[in-house]
Design a protein around this motif. Structure first.
Motif, mmCIF file in Angstrom:
data_model
loop_
_atom_site.group_PDB
_atom_site.id
_atom_site.type_symbol
_atom_site.label_atom_id
_atom_site.label_comp_id
_atom_site.label_asym_id
_atom_site.label_seq_id
_atom_site.Cartn_x
_atom_site.Cartn_y
_atom_site.Cartn_z
ATOM 1 N N LEU A 159 0.826 -1.205 0.000
ATOM 2 C CA LEU A 159 0.000 0.000 0.000
ATOM 3 C C LEU A 159 0.866 1.264 0.000
ATOM 4 O O LEU A 159 1.708 1.453 0.880
ATOM 5 N N HIS A 160 0.672 2.093 -0.994
ATOM 6 C CA HIS A 160 1.195 3.456 -1.019
ATOM 7 C C HIS A 160 0.021 4.375 -1.334
ATOM 8 O O HIS A 160 -1.066 3.920 -1.690
ATOM 9 N N CYS A 198 3.953 10.486 -0.069
ATOM 10 C CA CYS A 198 3.159 9.322 0.310
ATOM 11 C C CYS A 198 2.766 9.503 1.767
ATOM 12 O O CYS A 198 3.626 9.629 2.633
ATOM 13 N N VAL A 200 1.410 7.312 3.628
ATOM 14 C CA VAL A 200 1.671 6.083 4.385
ATOM 15 C C VAL A 200 3.125 6.068 4.886
ATOM 16 O O VAL A 200 3.410 5.591 5.972
ATOM 17 N N HIS A 201 4.015 6.579 4.058
ATOM 18 C CA HIS A 201 5.452 6.526 4.354
ATOM 19 C C HIS A 201 6.017 7.947 4.263
ATOM 20 O O HIS A 201 6.354 8.415 3.173
ATOM 21 N N MET A 204 8.837 9.277 1.975
ATOM 22 C CA MET A 204 8.757 9.217 0.505
ATOM 23 C C MET A 204 8.395 10.580 -0.052
ATOM 24 O O MET A 204 7.358 11.154 0.304
HETATM 25 CU CU LIG Z 1 4.390 4.771 0.384
#
Ligand SMILES: [Cu+2]
Length: 271
Positions: A159-160, A198, A200-201, A204
């Motif tokens: 998942l991104h 991103c 989620v991260h 990034m």
């Molecule tokens: Cu990501």
């Protein structure tokens, strides 16, 4: 200029303090590219060369960093074990990518003034590709033309999400679940470099510049750029770095001539 460099370097350090995470000591000595990377050095990008060139003149140069190189911690991906296990070595910070002789990668260079008024350059049919690979955006910095297809891949298969933060073009936030391998977008207006991240991260990040013409280039780690296909004339070219801002230069280039124009991003003198 000096003030912006001071601010930029402050952000470099602050960005590390806020975003590098972990309790590991900072890398000492040479940063980024010597810390080892699974993603490899950033590739150079030249603007699309199609039948739309104006002439046979070129502007080329090398971008270097001068001054004390800040120590930047590697990216910390521990927040998502799926990302962390993709890397056997520390992943260098992308905020300052240097080659031998402190040449700078990930510098976007483009013609910002001097092109013929009213001349239209059609977007190439080939897309610009952004991949999500190793929980990093590849490439980190890229140029695209107005209306050109922007192909977004999810090679990671996790998942991104792709959260684009333009100010002139409409923003978007596309979830890229593990099963979604590809999405497309495009940008309808020219816009100086903006960020894609991103959610989620948080480590990034990628940067995109949207142009009405093909006269742009992104340096690889060797710091070199080439803007080809120009007709003779005097052009303003702009060089951009994600933390150290922009610089401009006026370059007069003759017929069938290749003119050199280097850029140096400099550490401010100690007060
Ligand atoms: Cu990501």
């Amino acid at each position: 200029m000096k003030r912006s460099l001071v601010l930029g370097l402050g952000l470099l350090v602050l960005g590390c303090a806020a975003g590098c995470g972990g309790s590991e000591p900072a890398d000492t000595g040479r940063p980024t590219q010597e810390a080892g990377t699974d993603a490899g050095a950033p590739p150079a990008q030249e603007g699309p060369r199609t039948a739309q060139d104006l002439g046979d003149s070129s502007i080329t140069g090398t971008v270097t960093f001068d001054g004390k190189v800040p120590s930047l911690r590697p990216l910390t991906m521990d927040a998502d074990p799926a990302c962390a296990k993709m890397h056997s070595n520390p992943v260098p910070s992308e905020a300052l990518v240097l080659g031998g002789g402190n040449t700078m990668g990930n510098i976007m260079v483009w013609v910002s003034k001097g092109l013929p008024e009213g001349k239209a350059f059609p977007a190439p049919k080939d897309p610009v590709v952004l991949d999500q690979k190793g929980c990093q955006y590849v490439p980190h910095v890229m140029g695209i033309m107005v209306g050109q297809a922007y192909r977004i891949l999810n090679s990671d298969g996790i998942l991104h999400n792709v959260h684009a933060l333009p100010k002139i073009n409409p923003g978007f936030n596309r979830p890229m679940p593990a099963t979604l391998k590809e999405a497309t977008a495009k940008f309808d207006k020219p816009e100086a470099v903006f960020q894609i991240k991103c959610d989620v991260h948080p480590w990034m990040s990628a940067y995109v510049g949207v142009f009405t013409h093909p006269f742009f280039s992104v340096t690889g780690t060797d710091g070199t750029f080439t803007i080809a296909g120009l007709e003779p004339g005097t052009y303003e070219i702009t060089a951009w770095h994600e933390r150290l801002g922009t610089q401009t230069a006026s370059v007069a280039v003759g017929a069938d001539e290749t003119k050199a124009q280097n850029f140096t991003f400099t550490t401010p003198a100690a007060e």
